[in-house]
Structure formats: C-alpha cells, structure tokens
Design an enzyme around this catalytic site. Structure first.
Site, PDB file in Angstrom:
ATOM      1  N   CYS A  79       0.813  -1.213   0.000  1.00 10.25           N
ATOM      2  CA  CYS A  79       0.000   0.000   0.000  1.00 10.25           C
ATOM      3  C   CYS A  79       0.856   1.278   0.000  1.00 10.25           C
ATOM      4  O   CYS A  79       1.385   1.633  -1.045  1.00 10.25           O
ATOM      5  CB  CYS A  79      -0.977  -0.061   1.169  1.00 10.25           C
ATOM      6  N   HIS A 175      -3.494  -5.263   1.635  1.00 11.85           N
ATOM      7  CA  HIS A 175      -2.789  -5.546   2.896  1.00 11.85           C
ATOM      8  C   HIS A 175      -2.839  -7.029   3.261  1.00 11.85           C
ATOM      9  O   HIS A 175      -3.688  -7.422   4.071  1.00 11.85           O
ATOM     10  CB  HIS A 175      -3.451  -4.767   4.035  1.00 11.85           C
ATOM     11  N   GLU A 177      -1.111  -8.557   5.257  1.00 13.85           N
ATOM     12  CA  GLU A 177      -0.817  -8.720   6.694  1.00 13.85           C
ATOM     13  C   GLU A 177      -2.077  -8.613   7.547  1.00 13.85           C
ATOM     14  O   GLU A 177      -2.052  -8.935   8.727  1.00 13.85           O
ATOM     15  CB  GLU A 177       0.251  -7.705   7.146  1.00 13.85           C
TER      16      GLU A 177
HETATM   17  N1  GLN Z   1      -3.579   6.382   1.108  1.00 11.32           N
HETATM   18  C1  GLN Z   1      -2.300   6.082   1.695  1.00 11.32           C
HETATM   19  C2  GLN Z   1      -1.172   6.896   1.067  1.00 11.32           C
HETATM   20  O1  GLN Z   1      -1.388   7.549   0.099  1.00 11.32           O
HETATM   21  C3  GLN Z   1      -1.989   4.612   1.566  1.00 11.32           C
HETATM   22  C4  GLN Z   1      -3.012   3.821   2.333  1.00 11.32           C
HETATM   23  C5  GLN Z   1      -2.474   2.584   3.003  1.00 11.32           C
HETATM   24  O2  GLN Z   1      -1.260   2.362   3.090  1.00 11.32           O
HETATM   25  N2  GLN Z   1      -3.376   1.813   3.536  1.00 11.32           N
HETATM   26  O3  GLN Z   1      -0.096   6.881   1.552  1.00 11.32           O
END
Ligand code: GLN
Length: 195
Positions: A79, A175, A177
């Site tokens: 992410c 995710h 995890e």
């Molecule tokens: N929206 C977050 C970002 O731009 C990422 C979201 C996440 O890691 N769950 O950093």
C-alpha cells in the site's frame, strides 16, 4: 533469515506478527542505527506514504535504503510501501511539494485512486504464482497505473494492477498482513531465499 520491517508509521506490527507466525526473525527500523544491522530483506508497511517519505528523508534513511534495494536487497511494499517504491506518483496535492520517495520501481502509482468513499473494500482474487484466490483488503489504496516492461504484473482487480514484481521488488496495493492467508508473505520469503 532476518527481515527488517520499516517501523516509522503505519501497519508494521501486523507484518511482524505475520513473520512471527511463519517462524521468521525480524527487527524494526526506526532510525539509521537500526538499518545498519544484517538483514536479508525489507518490508515497507501500509500507512501514510507522505509521512513515511518525510521521516525516511529526515532520518537519513532514504538514500541507504534506496541503495540497498538497487543493490538487490529483496523488498516488499504494501500500500503506502507501493507508493514509496514507485518512480512516479499521481494524486498528490498539486500545491504541496512532492513528498520524498525511494522511487526504485518502474511504475506509476495512482494514490487514493478509488476515491475516499470507495477507499476500503475486500475481494478474493487471483495472484500469479499462488493457487486459488487470496483475500485482498484495500484501505484507501493506490493502484499501479503504468508499469514498464521489466515489471511483472501479479494481480489485477477491476482492470487495475494491484500486485507486481520487478526483480527483487514486490508490491501489493492491498494488505496481506491484515488477513489470515500467509501466502503472499511466503511468496516474498521465497524471493528472499532465492536471492
Ligand atoms: N492512502 C495512503 C497513502 O497515500 C496509503 C493507504 C495505506 O497504506 N493503507 O499513503
């Protein structure tokens, strides 16, 4: 085998718990001194990529981590980690300075790309190299909008790339995890072993 987990902000504990379930030793990276320990791989957790990027820069971690990745250290970014590894990012505020990034992967990431309302959702979908579907939890997730030839697409959801690999670099927009399925972590550990 020993895995470094970037622990500046975000969902690093969940990765540590996953590694511990898999019987893998890990340590947290909170400052430059931590980074100097021996390691076989690095996990960059989800969270807020702008905050993590600024902290990486301010702590003097950005360059040494970038050099280690360019030198072949296996890295797994989830992410926000996918955003920090992307060479280009869309969706940052145009008025704010561009947040620092590792930018080692030949991808363009679209940040918060599903919009605020649709930012969090769960699907079961295919991941190349893993049999059957795996659970995918997305939280205000990015996706990969463009990837160059050396990037292997591992998963697409609704026509968007949500998992990819470029040599020693693995990223997921979701995710793994946060779910019980450990196979994406196992996939990464295989990359670490075969280095
Ligand atoms: N929206 C977050 C970002 O731009 C990422 C979201 C996440 O890691 N769950 O950093």
């Amino acid at each position: 085998m020993r895995i470094a987990v970037l622990a500046l902000q975000g969902a690093f504990l969940e990765h540590e718990m996953m590694l511990s379930k898999l019987g893998i030793d890990c340590f947290e990276v909170r400052q430059l001194e931590d980074w100097q320990q021996e390691k076989d791989g690095l996990i960059i957790p989800g969270g807020e990529s702008t905050t993590q990027g600024k902290l990486l820069r301010d702590l003097g971690l950005l360059t040494p981590i970038r050099e280690a990745i360019e030198g072949g250290l296996p890295v797994f970014g989830t992410c926000a980690g996918l955003i920090l590894l992307a060479r280009e990012v869309e969706g940052n505020s145009p008025s704010a300075p561009v947040p620092p990034r590792l930018a080692t992967m030949h991808t363009t990431a679209a940040r918060n790309a599903y919009g605020r309302q649709l930012g969090s959702f769960h699907v079961e979908s295919h991941f190349k190299g893993i049999e059957g579907d795996i659970p995918m939890t997305f939280i205000r997730a990015p996706y990969i909008k463009e990837a160059s030839e050396e990037v292997e697409v591992l998963s697409e959801v609704d026509g968007h790339i949500v998992a990819a690999r470029q040599g020693n670099q693995l990223v997921t927009a979701f995710h793994p995890e946060l779910d019980d399925d450990m196979r994406v972590h196992e996939y990464f550990l295989k990359m670490v072993k075969s280095r």
